[in-house]
Design a protein around this motif. Sequence first.
Motif, PDB file in Angstrom:
ATOM      1  N   ARG A  76      49.778  16.001  16.243  1.00 16.28           N
ATOM      2  CA  ARG A  76      49.804  17.422  15.860  1.00 16.28           C
ATOM      3  C   ARG A  76      50.386  18.294  16.973  1.00 16.28           C
ATOM      4  O   ARG A  76      51.103  19.249  16.694  1.00 16.28           O
ATOM      5  N   ALA A  77      50.088  17.985  18.217  1.00 12.61           N
ATOM      6  CA  ALA A  77      50.679  18.755  19.330  1.00 12.61           C
ATOM      7  C   ALA A  77      52.186  18.547  19.361  1.00 12.61           C
ATOM      8  O   ALA A  77      52.942  19.499  19.572  1.00 12.61           O
ATOM      9  N   TYR A  78      52.631  17.332  19.139  1.00 10.74           N
ATOM     10  CA  TYR A  78      54.074  17.057  19.129  1.00 10.74           C
ATOM     11  C   TYR A  78      54.768  17.766  17.969  1.00 10.74           C
ATOM     12  O   TYR A  78      55.925  18.161  18.081  1.00 10.74           O
ATOM     13  N   GLN A  79      54.059  17.948  16.869  1.00  7.74           N
ATOM     14  CA  GLN A  79      54.613  18.675  15.721  1.00  7.74           C
ATOM     15  C   GLN A  79      54.609  20.186  15.939  1.00  7.74           C
ATOM     16  O   GLN A  79      55.138  20.941  15.133  1.00  7.74           O
ATOM     17  N   GLY A  80      54.004  20.633  17.016  1.00 11.75           N
ATOM     18  CA  GLY A  80      53.995  22.059  17.335  1.00 11.75           C
ATOM     19  C   GLY A  80      52.828  22.828  16.783  1.00 11.75           C
ATOM     20  O   GLY A  80      52.836  24.050  16.779  1.00 11.75           O
ATOM     21  N   THR A  81      51.796  22.148  16.314  1.00 12.09           N
ATOM     22  CA  THR A  81      50.624  22.839  15.780  1.00 12.09           C
ATOM     23  C   THR A  81      49.489  22.787  16.799  1.00 12.09           C
ATOM     24  O   THR A  81      49.497  21.987  17.728  1.00 12.09           O
ATOM     25  N   THR A  82      48.528  23.628  16.589  1.00 13.72           N
ATOM     26  CA  THR A  82      47.388  23.714  17.499  1.00 13.72           C
ATOM     27  C   THR A  82      46.096  23.489  16.728  1.00 13.72           C
ATOM     28  O   THR A  82      45.432  24.446  16.322  1.00 13.72           O
ATOM     29  N   PRO A  83      45.720  22.226  16.498  1.00 11.24           N
ATOM     30  CA  PRO A  83      44.428  21.982  15.845  1.00 11.24           C
ATOM     31  C   PRO A  83      43.300  22.346  16.806  1.00 11.24           C
ATOM     32  O   PRO A  83      43.384  22.075  17.997  1.00 11.24           O
ATOM     33  N   ARG A  84      42.293  22.984  16.272  1.00 10.81           N
ATOM     34  CA  ARG A  84      41.177  23.429  17.112  1.00 10.81           C
ATOM     35  C   ARG A  84      39.955  22.565  16.809  1.00 10.81           C
ATOM     36  O   ARG A  84      39.380  22.665  15.751  1.00 10.81           O
ATOM     37  N   ILE A  85      39.583  21.752  17.773  1.00  5.22           N
ATOM     38  CA  ILE A  85      38.390  20.916  17.663  1.00  5.22           C
ATOM     39  C   ILE A  85      37.205  21.829  17.992  1.00  5.22           C
ATOM     40  O   ILE A  85      37.181  22.438  19.066  1.00  5.22           O
ATOM     41  N   PRO A  86      36.204  21.945  17.099  1.00  2.00           N
ATOM     42  CA  PRO A  86      35.185  22.989  17.206  1.00  2.00           C
ATOM     43  C   PRO A  86      34.610  23.276  18.595  1.00  2.00           C
ATOM     44  O   PRO A  86      34.753  24.384  19.078  1.00  2.00           O
ATOM     45  N   VAL A  87      33.992  22.372  19.254  1.00  3.86           N
ATOM     46  CA  VAL A  87      33.376  22.669  20.549  1.00  3.86           C
ATOM     47  C   VAL A  87      34.431  22.701  21.652  1.00  3.86           C
ATOM     48  O   VAL A  87      34.434  23.586  22.507  1.00  3.86           O
ATOM     49  N   ALA A  88      35.352  21.751  21.611  1.00  2.53           N
ATOM     50  CA  ALA A  88      36.373  21.635  22.652  1.00  2.53           C
ATOM     51  C   ALA A  88      37.303  22.847  22.677  1.00  2.53           C
ATOM     52  O   ALA A  88      37.714  23.292  23.752  1.00  2.53           O
ATOM     53  N   ALA A  89      37.646  23.401  21.518  1.00  6.81           N
ATOM     54  CA  ALA A  89      38.538  24.553  21.473  1.00  6.81           C
ATOM     55  C   ALA A  89      37.901  25.767  22.122  1.00  6.81           C
ATOM     56  O   ALA A  89      38.578  26.536  22.799  1.00  6.81           O
ATOM     57  N   GLY A  90      36.609  25.937  21.936  1.00  4.67           N
ATOM     58  CA  GLY A  90      35.910  27.035  22.593  1.00  4.67           C
ATOM     59  C   GLY A  90      35.963  26.924  24.109  1.00  4.67           C
ATOM     60  O   GLY A  90      36.200  27.904  24.819  1.00  4.67           O
ATOM     61  N   LEU A  91      35.768  25.699  24.599  1.00  4.54           N
ATOM     62  CA  LEU A  91      35.874  25.473  26.044  1.00  4.54           C
ATOM     63  C   LEU A  91      37.299  25.686  26.517  1.00  4.54           C
ATOM     64  O   LEU A  91      37.532  26.278  27.572  1.00  4.54           O
ATOM     65  N   ALA A  92      38.267  25.216  25.730  1.00  6.66           N
ATOM     66  CA  ALA A  92      39.673  25.367  26.097  1.00  6.66           C
ATOM     67  C   ALA A  92      40.088  26.827  26.119  1.00  6.66           C
ATOM     68  O   ALA A  92      40.848  27.253  26.989  1.00  6.66           O
ATOM     69  N   ASP A  93      39.588  27.629  25.171  1.00  2.00           N
ATOM     70  CA  ASP A  93      39.904  29.053  25.153  1.00  2.00           C
ATOM     71  C   ASP A  93      39.459  29.737  26.438  1.00  2.00           C
ATOM     72  O   ASP A  93      40.155  30.610  26.961  1.00  2.00           O
TER      73      ASP A  93
END
Length: 151
Positions: free
Chosen positions: A131-148
Amino acid sequence: MATTERTDHADAESSPTTHTTTTHATTDDGPDANLMGALSYVLGFVTGIVVYLVEKEDEFVRFHAAQSIAVSAILFGVSIALSVVGTAVSAMFFAGTGAFAVASLLSLLLGLVWLAVSLVGFVLWVYLIVRAYQGTTPRIPVAAGLADRMV
């Protein structure tokens, strides 16, 4: 001089936690953002940290690097927790003969949980790279919050 054109949009059909980013052009002076985003997941937290420290400007790449670090940390924490539980089950197994049946069942259950976590981790890893290579940003629930918070 190279230019990068980026279009950010949220799909109407996607879940509210999914944000899609598409890269239309690449730069001549380095790898494109999609490739860097995908590479940030390849070796888990190692490539996540390297890409996070190297990339200072592109939020798409930094988010994927930060999410890679967070996902790796969560999976590492789950592995540690399963190891602690496994050690406790082993200690119960050696504590006495009456606990043999219970320890055996718990050990079997723990092995199945470990297998499920490993399979989910592998599928998630492949999914995030693609998905990253396709240019999209999937948000994994807990991990995305930490990444933000890291971006």
